[in-house]
Write an enzyme that holds these catalytic residues in place. Structure first.
Site, short mmCIF file in Angstrom:
data_model
loop_
_atom_site.label_atom_id
_atom_site.label_comp_id
_atom_site.label_asym_id
_atom_site.label_seq_id
_atom_site.Cartn_x
_atom_site.Cartn_y
_atom_site.Cartn_z
N ARG A 151 -2.84 24.67 42.55
CA ARG A 151 -3.18 23.34 43.06
C ARG A 151 -3.19 22.27 41.99
NH1 ARG A 151 -6.19 26.36 45.83
NH2 ARG A 151 -5.70 27.85 44.23
N THR A 152 -3.65 22.59 40.78
CA THR A 152 -3.70 21.53 39.77
C THR A 152 -2.29 21.08 39.40
OG1 THR A 152 -5.74 22.50 38.92
CG2 THR A 152 -4.62 20.94 37.49
N LYS A 205 8.94 30.88 20.57
CA LYS A 205 9.77 30.96 19.35
C LYS A 205 8.97 30.53 18.14
CE LYS A 205 14.03 29.86 21.85
NZ LYS A 205 15.15 28.90 21.96
N ARG A 223 -1.87 22.29 30.72
CA ARG A 223 -2.89 23.36 30.81
C ARG A 223 -2.49 24.44 29.81
NH1 ARG A 223 -4.97 26.23 36.29
NH2 ARG A 223 -6.15 24.29 36.28
N HIS A 278 -12.09 20.80 32.10
CA HIS A 278 -11.11 20.53 33.17
C HIS A 278 -11.52 19.18 33.77
CE1 HIS A 278 -8.24 21.05 36.26
NE2 HIS A 278 -8.53 22.27 36.66
C1 NCD Z 1 -10.05 26.25 38.24
C2 NCD Z 1 -9.52 26.38 36.82
O1 NCD Z 1 -8.32 26.59 36.62
O2 NCD Z 1 -10.34 26.20 35.93
N1 NCD Z 1 -9.03 26.10 39.18
C3 NCD Z 1 -8.54 24.85 39.43
O3 NCD Z 1 -7.94 24.22 38.59
N2 NCD Z 1 -8.80 24.30 40.64
C4 NCD Z 1 -11.03 27.30 38.61
C5 NCD Z 1 -10.60 28.75 38.55
O4 NCD Z 1 -9.46 29.08 38.21
O5 NCD Z 1 -11.43 29.59 38.89
#
Ligand code: NCD
Length: 338
Positions: free
Chosen positions: A57-58, A86, A107, A135
Site C-alpha cells: 500500500r505505501t 553491485k 523505503r 514511517h
Molecule cells: C507498516 C510498515 O511497513 O511499517 N506498513 C505500512 O506501511 N502500512 C506496518 C507493517 O508492515 O506492519
C-alpha cells in the site's frame, strides 16, 4: 516549516500548524482521489519510487498520489533489481536518481538510510519507512484518519484523545512516528500494550511524557482497552527478529475480535491498523469477524494515505495553491459515485 523542497524524514520535523496545513491540503485533494475531478498540476514531473523492502500500500499509494496530480512514476522495487547489489553507495544512487526525478520516495530496511540517501539528493526525499526507525507519512495518514473518524463520531477532536497502541511497539516504525506526532496535541493519553520485550523505545515514551502526554504501559489487552477512543493494533515485525521462531514467541498474544470488542470497548471505539494485518491463524491480530463493524477504520485509513501523500507532494513541489487551476471533471464511468 517551509515545505518547498523539504525532505520528509521524521515526524520530529513538524509543529502542530505544519500538520494542520498538510491536513487542510489533503482535504482539498478529496475530489481528485474520489475521481470526481482530474488535476494535471504536476504534468511533466517524475517521481522516483524506490522500495528496497516489501510494500504494497505505501508504494502504490505514493505512486497513485503522484499520478492523480498528473505526474509520472518510475519505480524500483527490491535490492536485486538495483545497483545497490553491485556495491553502489546510497549517496551515489541518490546523486544519480535525483538527476532523473523531481521527488523521490524511498523505503529501506536500515534505520537512518533514507536520511543518508537524502543527504546526497538534489530533490526532496520522502521517507517511506527506514527499518524500525520511522514511517512519517504513515503517521500523518493515521492522524488524519483519527481526526476524520473522531469528527464523524460525535465531533470529538484530537486534543484529549485516548489511544491504545497494541503489538510490536519496539520494532513498529508506524507507532514510533505516530507517538511523536501525537505529542503535538494536548491532553493525550496513550496506553502501550505489548509483550514486555516489545515495549515502545524509552526515548519515544520520554518524548511523549515531556510533551505532557499521559503514558501507561500494559501487558494485557482486555482491561486496557475499556475506555479508549482508538485501538491501534500492529503486526509482529517478523523481519526485524533474528529468526521466525523468535518472532513466533510473540505472535497472537493480543488478538482483537468482535466478541472482545463488544465486551470491552466503548460502542464508538475506532479500530485502526497500519496494515498489513497478519491473518495467519497463529497471529490474527484483527479478526475478520470485525470486517462488518462500522468502527473498523482500516480500509478508510489506507484510502486516506492517497490524499495525505498528494498533499505532501503538492507542498514539497509548491503547487498546493494551483491544484484546482489545472483541473477538469472526469469523463469516465465512476463506480465510487454510484
Ligand atoms: C507498516 C510498515 O511497513 O511499517 N506498513 C505500512 O506501511 N502500512 C506496518 C507493517 O508492515 O506492519
Amino acid at each position: 516549516m517551509n515545505f518547498t523542497g523539504a525532505h520528509i524524514l521524521s515526524t520530529n520535523q513538524f509543529q502542530r500548524q505544519d500538520v494542520e496545513r498538510i491536513f487542510a491540503v489533503a482535504d482539498e485533494m478529496e475530489p481528485y482521489a474520489l475521481r470526481k475531478k482530474v488535476t494535471r498540476v504536476l504534468e511533466g514531473a517524475i517521481l522516483g519510487n524506490m522500495f528496497f523492502e516489501a510494500s504494497t500500500r505505501t508504494r502504490v499509494s505514493f505512486g497513485s498520489a503522484f499520478n492523480l496530480l498528473g505526474g509520472e512514476v518510475r519505480e524500483t522495487a527490491g535490492f536485486e533489481n538495483s545497483a545497490l547489489v553491485k556495491g553502489e553507495s546510497l549517496q551515489d544512487t541518490a546523486r544519480i536518481l535525483s538527476g532523473f526525478s523531481d521527488v523521490i520516495c524511498m523505503r529501506h530496511p536500515v534505520a537512518g538510510s533514507v536520511a543518508d540517501f537524502a543527504s546526497a539528493s538534489r530533490v526532496p526525499v520522502l521517507n517511506g519507512g527506514d527499518g524500525a526507525n520511522e514511517h512519517p507519512t504513515q503517521a500523518l495518514l493515521d492522524l488524519y484518519t483519527i481526526r476524520r473518524e473522531l469528527a464523524g463520531t460525535g465531533g470529538r477532536s484530537i486534543d484529549g484523545l485516548k489511544i491504545a497502541m497494541i503489538g510490536d511497539l519496539r520494532h513498529g516504525r508506524t507507532v514510533h512516528s505516530l507517538g511523536r506526532l501525537l505529542s503535538l496535541y494536548d491532553n493525550i493519553e496513550v496506553v502501550l500494550i505489548s509483550p514486555e520485550e516489545l515495549t515502545l523505545p524509552p526515548s519515544i515514551i520520554e518524548h511523549m511524557r515531556s510533551a505532557g502526554a499521559k503514558v501507561s504501559i500494559s501487558h494485557e489487552l482486555t482491561n486496557s482497552i475499556r475506555d479508549v477512543d482508538i485501538v491501534y493494533s500492529t503486526r509482529i515485525q517478523e523481519e526485524r527478529f533474528t529468526s521466525k521462531e523468535d518472532a513466533d514467541l510473540y505472535r497472537g498474544k493480543f488478538r482483537l475480535n468482535q466478541a472482545i470488542y463488544t465486551e470491552f470497548c466503548q460502542p464508538n471505539t475506532v479500530i485502526m491498523h497500519p496494515l498489513p494485518r497478519d491473518s495467519r491463524a497463529d497471529a490474527n491480530e484483527l479478526d475478520s469477524d470485525l470486517d462488518d463493524n462500522p468502527n473498523l477504520a482500516i480500509f478508510r485509513q489506507a484510502d486516506n494515505g492517497v490524499v495525505v501523500r498528494m498533499a505532501l507532494f503538492a507542498l514539497v513541489l509548491d503547487v498546493a495553491d494551483k491544484i484546482h487551476e489545472f483541473s477538469y471533471d472526469v469523463r469516465w464511468y465512476n463506480s465510487r459515485q454510484v
